[in-house]
Motif scaffolding. Structure first.
Motif, PDB file in Angstrom:
ATOM      1  N   GLY A 113       0.808  -1.219   0.000  1.00 57.38           N
ATOM      2  CA  GLY A 113       0.000   0.000   0.000  1.00 57.38           C
ATOM      3  C   GLY A 113       0.843   1.271   0.000  1.00 57.38           C
ATOM      4  N   LYS A 114       2.090   1.146  -0.389  1.00 54.86           N
ATOM      5  CA  LYS A 114       2.985   2.302  -0.409  1.00 54.86           C
ATOM      6  C   LYS A 114       2.475   3.382  -1.355  1.00 54.86           C
ATOM      7  N   SER A 115       2.082   2.969  -2.576  1.00 54.93           N
ATOM      8  CA  SER A 115       1.591   3.964  -3.544  1.00 54.93           C
ATOM      9  C   SER A 115       0.286   4.588  -3.060  1.00 54.93           C
ATOM     10  N   ASN A 143       2.129   2.889 -11.166  1.00 56.49           N
ATOM     11  CA  ASN A 143       0.665   2.869 -11.226  1.00 56.49           C
ATOM     12  C   ASN A 143       0.008   4.143 -10.684  1.00 56.49           C
ATOM     13  N   VAL A 303      -3.635   2.048   9.396  1.00 54.41           N
ATOM     14  CA  VAL A 303      -4.709   2.281   8.422  1.00 54.41           C
ATOM     15  C   VAL A 303      -5.484   0.982   8.256  1.00 54.41           C
ATOM     16  N   ASP A 306     -10.024  -1.422   3.818  1.00 52.71           N
ATOM     17  CA  ASP A 306     -11.347  -0.990   3.396  1.00 52.71           C
ATOM     18  C   ASP A 306     -11.423  -1.155   1.882  1.00 52.71           C
ATOM     19  N   VAL A 309     -10.798   1.586  -0.620  1.00 55.79           N
ATOM     20  CA  VAL A 309      -9.441   2.035  -0.982  1.00 55.79           C
ATOM     21  C   VAL A 309      -9.063   1.443  -2.335  1.00 55.79           C
ATOM     22  N   ARG A 310      -9.311   0.133  -2.479  1.00 57.94           N
ATOM     23  CA  ARG A 310      -8.961  -0.529  -3.733  1.00 57.94           C
ATOM     24  C   ARG A 310      -9.842  -0.008  -4.872  1.00 57.94           C
ATOM     25  N   SER A 313      -8.462   3.244  -5.925  1.00 58.92           N
ATOM     26  CA  SER A 313      -7.220   3.124  -6.700  1.00 58.92           C
ATOM     27  C   SER A 313      -7.536   2.744  -8.136  1.00 58.92           C
TER      28      SER A 313
HETATM   29  P1  ADP Z   1       2.459  -0.895  -3.213  1.00 64.25           P
HETATM   30  O1  ADP Z   1       2.677   0.503  -3.716  1.00 64.25           O
HETATM   31  O2  ADP Z   1       3.069  -1.126  -1.865  1.00 64.25           O
HETATM   32  O3  ADP Z   1       2.844  -1.948  -4.202  1.00 64.25           O
HETATM   33  P2  ADP Z   1      -0.380  -0.365  -3.584  1.00 64.25           P
HETATM   34  O4  ADP Z   1      -0.558   0.982  -2.981  1.00 64.25           O
HETATM   35  O5  ADP Z   1      -0.293  -0.454  -5.068  1.00 64.25           O
HETATM   36  O6  ADP Z   1       0.894  -1.090  -2.949  1.00 64.25           O
HETATM   37  O7  ADP Z   1      -1.524  -1.286  -3.003  1.00 64.25           O
HETATM   38  C1  ADP Z   1      -1.700  -2.615  -3.413  1.00 64.25           C
HETATM   39  C2  ADP Z   1      -3.180  -2.940  -3.508  1.00 64.25           C
HETATM   40  O8  ADP Z   1      -3.762  -2.916  -2.211  1.00 64.25           O
HETATM   41  C3  ADP Z   1      -3.956  -1.901  -4.328  1.00 64.25           C
HETATM   42  O9  ADP Z   1      -4.950  -2.580  -5.063  1.00 64.25           O
HETATM   43  C4  ADP Z   1      -4.602  -1.017  -3.293  1.00 64.25           C
HETATM   44  O10 ADP Z   1      -5.799  -0.438  -3.743  1.00 64.25           O
HETATM   45  C5  ADP Z   1      -4.852  -1.989  -2.163  1.00 64.25           C
HETATM   46  N1  ADP Z   1      -4.811  -1.354  -0.834  1.00 64.25           N
HETATM   47  C6  ADP Z   1      -3.832  -0.599  -0.300  1.00 64.25           C
HETATM   48  N2  ADP Z   1      -4.149  -0.192   0.944  1.00 64.25           N
HETATM   49  C7  ADP Z   1      -5.382  -0.695   1.211  1.00 64.25           C
HETATM   50  C8  ADP Z   1      -6.270  -0.640   2.344  1.00 64.25           C
HETATM   51  N3  ADP Z   1      -5.939   0.023   3.454  1.00 64.25           N
HETATM   52  N4  ADP Z   1      -7.454  -1.284   2.250  1.00 64.25           N
HETATM   53  C9  ADP Z   1      -7.792  -1.977   1.132  1.00 64.25           C
HETATM   54  N5  ADP Z   1      -7.011  -2.072   0.047  1.00 64.25           N
HETATM   55  C10 ADP Z   1      -5.814  -1.452   0.082  1.00 64.25           C
END
Ligand code: ADP
Length: 357
Positions: A113-115, A143, A303, A306, A309-310, A313
């Motif tokens: 969830g870094k991004s 992304n 965090v 939820d 969030v996905r 994104s």
């Molecule tokens: P990273 O940058 O670390 O590779 P992403 O930010 O791309 O990770 O997140 C990976 C996936 O998890 C994405 O589909 C994102 O929407 C989902 N995600 C991240 N944080 C949450 C959260 N708190 N609840 C639900 N889904 C999440």
């Protein structure tokens, strides 16, 4: 009856009793009081905070109003709350850029969830009124354009690269320059020059904050970045479970080796809130806090998971915009405010130290 004449000095003396709770100094010493105007019994001034994302803004405002109202002869106080983000004092002479603070978001491994954190942090700061840039340095999986809902760069004018813009945030990503299915293979020197170009060839303009989404892990990109741009601070995102924590520990160590101040650890997907209000620990929570304690850095917050969030994104609408009142957004906003405050404190301390030298 003789009306008592109120002076600027009287107003300033009254305001010396008002402290910034985070900076532990009074608002006059911190040079936050500007443009005092006195019209009879009415006092007007501007109160300039160090970040527009200050969570204590209304508390400081009400204390300042109360302090001035205690003056004999004052009937009304009008305060314009304002913000000027201080420069972090780290000289950006490697590349000379009008960026006041640069914040890197990293993680030990991908998919934590870094991004998501980087996007929502940038959007929260911009919504608060700051000038914000977001650099997608995750060159292996760029992304951010998808997450920010922008597919193309704006029309270019052959000079510097014009970044895209969404939700008040200027955005640059390698994702704008390659097709989604194109595999990206980067070697050290190529990567180094790509990152430098993203910093120097992009028309960022003046920024209060540049948020940088690092690639996962501890590879070449953070090194290139730290060699090109002095970072104000780094944030590490982790999941609560042990394997992720071990990776996160390496991420923290990487920031230390690069002499990037560590702002703290965020535990993402920490727990799931059930509709009846019960909390489900999916990955076992508390690990991020323990890691922060062991490493002697701040824990910035947890965090929840939820699905919004996905969905956000995938649809290009960050959750702090699509569902600002949800618990997950409240957490993301709170964490972003803590990060802004920490950056301000570090910048102000650097500034005060320089002035005291
Ligand atoms: P990273 O940058 O670390 O590779 P992403 O930010 O791309 O990770 O997140 C990976 C996936 O998890 C994405 O589909 C994102 O929407 C989902 N995600 C991240 N944080 C949450 C959260 N708190 N609840 C639900 N889904 C999440």
């Amino acid at each position: 009856m003789v009306e008592k004449k109120i002076t600027n000095e009287m107003v300033l003396n009254a305001l010396r009793r008002v402290q910034d709770p985070e900076l532990h100094r009074d608002v006059v010493t911190l040079n936050m009081i500007k443009d005092i105007e006195i019209n009879g019994s009415v006092v007007n001034f501007r109160l300039e905070l160090t970040t527009p994302a200050c969570p204590l803004s209304s508390q400081i405002e009400s204390e300042a109003r109360k302090a001035v109202l205690t003056l004999d002869g004052v009937s009304e106080v009008n305060i314009k709350m304002d913000a000027r983000v201080p420069n972090d004092g780290r000289v950006r002479n490697m590349l000379s850029l009008p960026i006041r603070n640069a914040i890197a978001v990293g993680s030990g491994k991908g998919g934590v969830g870094k991004s998501t954190i980087a996007v929502n942090l940038a959007v929260v700061l911009a919504q608060a009124g700051a000038r914000v840039g977001l650099l997608d340095a995750d060159i292996y999986g760029p992304n951010l354009p998808t997450m920010m809902g922008v597919r193309y760069l704006p029309p270019q004018n052959n000079q510097k690269i014009q970044p895209a813009e969404a939700y008040g945030v200027k955005l640059m990503s390698i994702g704008f320059l390659v097709k989604p299915e194109q595999a990206l293979i980067w070697r050290g020197p190529m990567l180094h020059s790509a990152i430098r170009q993203f910093l120097s060839d992009v028309e960022w303009g003046e920024l209060d904050y540049l948020v940088v989404d690092l690639p996962p892990g501890t590879g070449d990109a953070p090194l290139s970045l730290a060699q090109s741009l002095p970072l104000s601070g780094g944030v590490i995102v982790t999941l609560p479970q042990q394997v992720s924590l071990d990776d996160a520990r390496r991420g923290l160590e990487m920031f230390r080796q690069l002499e990037v101040p560590v702002l703290g650890v965020i535990e993402n997907m920490s727990y799931l809130e059930m509709p009846d209000g019960t909390i489900l620990d999916v990955f076992g929570n508390g690990g991020g806090m323990k890691l922060a304690e062991q490493a002697g850095v701040s824990f910035l917050g947890a965090v929840p998971i939820d699905p919004q969030v996905r969905v956000g994104s995938d649809n290009g609408i960050p959750v702090v915009i699509s569902n600002p009142d949800s618990n997950v957004s409240k957490k993301l906003i709170q964490i972003s405010q803590v990060i802004a405050a920490k950056v301000s404190i570090a910048a102000l301390q650097a500034g005060l130290e320089m002035r005291l030298k």
